[in-house]
Design an enzyme around this catalytic site. Structure first.
Site, PDB file in Angstrom:
ATOM      1  N   LEU A 128      60.188  65.824  -3.663  1.00  0.00           N
ATOM      2  CA  LEU A 128      60.151  64.361  -3.556  1.00  0.00           C
ATOM      3  C   LEU A 128      58.719  63.883  -3.366  1.00  0.00           C
ATOM      4  CD1 LEU A 128      63.252  63.141  -1.538  1.00  0.00           C
ATOM      5  CD2 LEU A 128      62.485  62.427  -3.791  1.00  0.00           C
ATOM      6  N   HIS A 129      57.913  64.090  -4.376  1.00  0.00           N
ATOM      7  CA  HIS A 129      56.523  63.655  -4.359  1.00  0.00           C
ATOM      8  C   HIS A 129      56.259  62.848  -5.616  1.00  0.00           C
ATOM      9  CE1 HIS A 129      55.710  66.287  -0.989  1.00  0.00           C
ATOM     10  NE2 HIS A 129      56.396  67.230  -1.620  1.00  0.00           N
TER      11      HIS A 129
END
Length: 89
Positions: free
Chosen positions: A13-14
């Site tokens: 989740l970047h």
């Protein structure tokens, strides 16, 4: 309403997946919270800083909790983002 989902995008989740996740969370009439599946702490799914601050990586499990009129639709859409390889997003 709650679900546990495994993060599929290679970068976790970047950057791009997190941006799409937050944008989607903000589209629904629901209060959505996100956290690591093995921890009790949750953060607002509508906050880019909070979502990226979790540092969730590829193949980690997260817990999604939603309340509100669109809770189920929000969880469906967010689960789809988390379980789709980034190249297909």
């Amino acid at each position: 309403m709650e679900r546990t989902v495994t993060v599929v995008p290679e970068d976790g989740l970047h950057a791009r997946p997190a941006s799409k996740f937050v944008e989607t969370a903000n589209k629904f009439d629901a209060d959505v919270q996100l956290g690591r599946a093995d921890e009790d702490d949750l953060v607002p799914a509508a906050s880019m800083l909070a979502v990226t601050g979790l540092g969730v990586g590829h193949d980690e499990s997260v817990r999604l909790v939603a309340e509100g009129d669109d809770a189920e639709a929000a969880l469906d859409a967010l689960e789809d983002i988390l379980s789709t390889p980034e190249a297909k997003q």
